[in-house]
Design a protein around this motif. Structure first.
Motif, PDB file in Angstrom:
ATOM      1  N   ALA A  87       0.831  -1.206   0.000  1.00 13.19           N
ATOM      2  CA  ALA A  87       0.000   0.000   0.000  1.00 13.19           C
ATOM      3  C   ALA A  87       0.865   1.255   0.000  1.00 13.19           C
ATOM      4  N   THR A  88       1.923   1.252   0.799  1.00 12.51           N
ATOM      5  CA  THR A  88       2.833   2.393   0.836  1.00 12.51           C
ATOM      6  C   THR A  88       3.494   2.598  -0.522  1.00 12.51           C
TER       7      THR A  88
ATOM      8  N   GLY B  70       1.888   9.335  -6.004  1.00 10.84           N
ATOM      9  CA  GLY B  70       2.192  10.675  -5.506  1.00 10.84           C
ATOM     10  C   GLY B  70       1.333  11.066  -4.322  1.00 10.84           C
ATOM     11  N   LEU B  71       0.830  10.097  -3.597  1.00 10.00           N
ATOM     12  CA  LEU B  71      -0.065  10.364  -2.473  1.00 10.00           C
ATOM     13  C   LEU B  71       0.538   9.951  -1.135  1.00 10.00           C
TER      14      LEU B  71
ATOM     15  N   ALA C 220       2.276  14.374   3.294  1.00  7.44           N
ATOM     16  CA  ALA C 220       1.337  14.784   4.349  1.00  7.44           C
ATOM     17  C   ALA C 220       0.087  15.462   3.798  1.00  7.44           C
ATOM     18  N   GLY C 221       0.186  16.111   2.649  1.00  7.81           N
ATOM     19  CA  GLY C 221      -0.963  16.817   2.079  1.00  7.81           C
ATOM     20  C   GLY C 221      -1.847  15.957   1.201  1.00  7.81           C
ATOM     21  N   ALA C 222      -1.554  14.677   1.126  1.00  6.20           N
ATOM     22  CA  ALA C 222      -2.294  13.792   0.226  1.00  6.20           C
ATOM     23  C   ALA C 222      -3.771  13.683   0.607  1.00  6.20           C
ATOM     24  N   GLY C 223      -4.051  13.624   1.891  1.00  8.93           N
ATOM     25  CA  GLY C 223      -5.448  13.525   2.325  1.00  8.93           C
ATOM     26  C   GLY C 223      -6.260  14.731   1.884  1.00  8.93           C
ATOM     27  N   ARG C 224      -5.663  15.907   2.027  1.00  8.37           N
ATOM     28  CA  ARG C 224      -6.337  17.135   1.591  1.00  8.37           C
ATOM     29  C   ARG C 224      -6.526  17.130   0.074  1.00  8.37           C
TER      30      ARG C 224
END
Length: 99
Positions: free
Chosen positions: A34-35, A42-43, A46-50
């Protein structure tokens, strides 16, 4: 491969595989995969969730706009057809009005 996964595989090879070790290997392998997948997409930052939340919002807006456009189109089609039908009825029953 992560260090924990390598350690678990070593334990499995040394002692044979019991259910708990096998379960731990599967969990570690799944997490590593998964990682790796998130990193390739590109996810992994730290900003991937946003970013994903904004993309979902954008997609929702696009879907709403599409539905609205179709409703507007069908509304115009219905109005044009109604106008044509009413004009036809008016010509048929009262054509003398426009002469």
């Amino acid at each position: 491969m992560s260090a924990v996964l390598e350690q678990l595989l070593g334990q499995a090879a040394d002692r044979g595989v019991d259910a708990a070790t096998l379960r731990a290997i599967v969990e570690e392998a799944g997490e590593a995969a998964a990682t790796r997948a998130l990193t390739r997409l590109g996810l992994a930052d730290a900003g991937a969730g946003r970013d994903v939340a904004e993309l979902r919002e954008l997609l929702g807006s696009w879907r709403a706009a599409k539905v609205s456009a179709w409703k507007a189109l069908w509304g115009w089609v219905a109005r044009v057809l109604s106008t044509v039908v009413l004009a036809g009825i008016a010509v048929r029953w009262g054509g003398e009005v426009w002469k």
